[in-house]
Design a protein around this motif. Structure first.
Motif, PDB file in Angstrom:
ATOM      1  N   LEU A 298       6.948  10.362 -10.086  1.00 24.46           N
ATOM      2  CA  LEU A 298       5.852  10.124  -9.154  1.00 24.46           C
ATOM      3  C   LEU A 298       6.329  10.000  -7.719  1.00 24.46           C
ATOM      4  O   LEU A 298       5.538  10.147  -6.783  1.00 24.46           O
ATOM      5  N   LEU A 299       7.623   9.748  -7.520  1.00 25.97           N
ATOM      6  CA  LEU A 299       8.145   9.647  -6.163  1.00 25.97           C
ATOM      7  C   LEU A 299       7.864  10.912  -5.363  1.00 25.97           C
ATOM      8  O   LEU A 299       7.620  10.853  -4.153  1.00 25.97           O
ATOM      9  N   GLY A 300       7.880  12.060  -6.019  1.00 25.14           N
ATOM     10  CA  GLY A 300       7.637  13.320  -5.327  1.00 25.14           C
ATOM     11  C   GLY A 300       6.249  13.450  -4.745  1.00 25.14           C
ATOM     12  O   GLY A 300       5.981  14.359  -3.948  1.00 25.14           O
ATOM     13  N   LEU A 301       5.332  12.545  -5.125  1.00 26.92           N
ATOM     14  CA  LEU A 301       3.982  12.558  -4.550  1.00 26.92           C
ATOM     15  C   LEU A 301       3.935  11.842  -3.203  1.00 26.92           C
ATOM     16  O   LEU A 301       2.929  11.920  -2.497  1.00 26.92           O
ATOM     17  N   MET A 302       5.007  11.134  -2.859  1.00 26.08           N
ATOM     18  CA  MET A 302       5.081  10.469  -1.567  1.00 26.08           C
ATOM     19  C   MET A 302       5.664  11.443  -0.546  1.00 26.08           C
ATOM     20  O   MET A 302       6.777  11.951  -0.748  1.00 26.08           O
ATOM     21  N   PRO A 303       4.963  11.752   0.538  1.00 29.01           N
ATOM     22  CA  PRO A 303       5.512  12.683   1.533  1.00 29.01           C
ATOM     23  C   PRO A 303       6.867  12.182   2.031  1.00 29.01           C
ATOM     24  O   PRO A 303       6.969  11.083   2.587  1.00 29.01           O
ATOM     25  N   SER A 304       7.904  12.970   1.822  1.00 27.67           N
ATOM     26  CA  SER A 304       9.258  12.491   2.106  1.00 27.67           C
ATOM     27  C   SER A 304       9.460  12.178   3.584  1.00 27.67           C
ATOM     28  O   SER A 304      10.202  11.249   3.926  1.00 27.67           O
ATOM     29  N   LEU A 305       8.815  12.924   4.474  1.00 30.57           N
ATOM     30  CA  LEU A 305       8.980  12.658   5.897  1.00 30.57           C
ATOM     31  C   LEU A 305       8.101  11.501   6.368  1.00 30.57           C
ATOM     32  O   LEU A 305       8.349  10.934   7.436  1.00 30.57           O
ATOM     33  N   ARG A 306       7.105  11.135   5.587  1.00 28.13           N
ATOM     34  CA  ARG A 306       6.313   9.947   5.913  1.00 28.13           C
ATOM     35  C   ARG A 306       7.095   8.682   5.589  1.00 28.13           C
ATOM     36  O   ARG A 306       6.951   7.647   6.240  1.00 28.13           O
ATOM     37  N   TYR A 307       7.951   8.782   4.586  1.00 31.04           N
ATOM     38  CA  TYR A 307       8.731   7.631   4.155  1.00 31.04           C
ATOM     39  C   TYR A 307      10.226   7.845   4.363  1.00 31.04           C
ATOM     40  O   TYR A 307      11.048   7.258   3.669  1.00 31.04           O
TER      41      TYR A 307
ATOM     42  N   THR B 225       0.849  -1.191   0.000  1.00 30.76           N
ATOM     43  CA  THR B 225       0.000   0.000   0.000  1.00 30.76           C
ATOM     44  C   THR B 225       0.885   1.241   0.000  1.00 30.76           C
ATOM     45  O   THR B 225       2.057   1.187   0.400  1.00 30.76           O
ATOM     46  N   PHE B 226       0.320   2.344  -0.430  1.00 33.90           N
ATOM     47  CA  PHE B 226       0.996   3.636  -0.381  1.00 33.90           C
ATOM     48  C   PHE B 226       0.070   4.651   0.285  1.00 33.90           C
ATOM     49  O   PHE B 226      -1.150   4.614   0.086  1.00 33.90           O
ATOM     50  N   MET B 227       0.665   5.566   1.041  1.00 36.83           N
ATOM     51  CA  MET B 227      -0.069   6.717   1.554  1.00 36.83           C
ATOM     52  C   MET B 227       0.127   7.862   0.568  1.00 36.83           C
ATOM     53  O   MET B 227       1.253   8.332   0.362  1.00 36.83           O
TER      54      MET B 227
END
Length: 243
Positions: free
Chosen positions: A142-151, A109-111
């Motif tokens: 698309l990586l930039g859509l993942m919150p960097s501090l969440r991951y 899953t992804f947030m």
């Protein structure tokens, strides 16, 4: 397909005419100008093309690798377009989205920001970049859509958790989990850095690649001489969906 840069005018696909909300994901997480980030001129062309056939809401969204606010970065890049909303990934409500692959390569899953799910048409637009020997084109964007501090923590450049899992596996999973409609690779110049997102060698190319992200990344990589490890993984995972 590709266009020569000097002749490129963005003609919005007819399906955008039916959209109520169009989301553009540029490469904009750093304050450095093109070819490190998507140029203001390219963004203007996309927005103008959309406006020719649609009154849809146009959103621009990205996040910084460190988790710092995007507002100063948008200002430094000149992303101040009228009737366009600029969003920061870190400020958007996240929702959990399930990977459709029966056997995910890295992430089940992804947030992701909920605005992605409420958008009718998704565009990824990125410079022609390769870092550390690996091309990073419209799917990698698309990586930039993942919150960097969440991951991650931002201490090693952001998204540490995803890189530890194998970033190309993560990108292949993302391709299937967040399917974008259009990929655009701005290859007026190409940028090649050893292990640096900002400092590298710049060379003229004079092309703009545009189409479905998977096919566009392949065409651009072949033309530019870039290696794309995530494409092979996408091909391998496709068998999973066909079972």
């Amino acid at each position: 397909m590709f266009h020569y840069s000097g002749e490129f005018v963005f003609k919005a696909p007819p399906s955008i005419a039916r959209a109520r909300r169009v989301l553009i994901k540029p490469t904009a997480g750093l304050s450095s100008p093109y070819p490190v980030t998507t140029s203001r001129e390219m963004m203007e062309s996309l927005i103008s093309g959309i406006r020719q056939i649609s009154d849809a809401d146009i959103l621009i969204m990205d996040g910084t690798p460190s988790g710092a606010p995007m507002a100063p970065v948008y200002r430094s890049l000149g992303y101040d377009f009228p009737r366009v909303l600029t969003l920061d990934v870190r400020d958007i409500t996240l929702v959990e989205v399930e990977n459709p692959l029966l056997k995910p390569l890295a992430m089940a899953t992804f947030m992701v920001p909920n605005v992605i799910l409420s958008s009718d048409y998704l565009i990824s637009v990125t410079p022609a970049k390769a870092v550390g020997g690996a091309g990073r084109l419209s799917i990698a964007n698309l990586l930039g859509l993942m919150p960097s501090l969440r991951y991650g923590t931002g201490t090693r450049g952001g998204w540490e958790e995803l890189y530890d899992l194998g970033i190309d596996k993560v990108l292949a999973d993302l391709y299937y989990t967040i399917p974008f409609d259009l990929g655009i690779i701005e290859a007026t110049d190409r940028f090649v850095g050893k292990n640096d997102l900002v400092n590298g060698e710049r060379a003229p190319v004079g092309k703009i690649f545009i189409g479905e992200p998977y096919r566009t990344d392949i065409e651009a990589a072949q033309s530019l001489g870039f290696k794309l490890d995530y494409i092979k993984l996408i091909d391998e995972a496709r068998v999973d969906l066909e079972v």
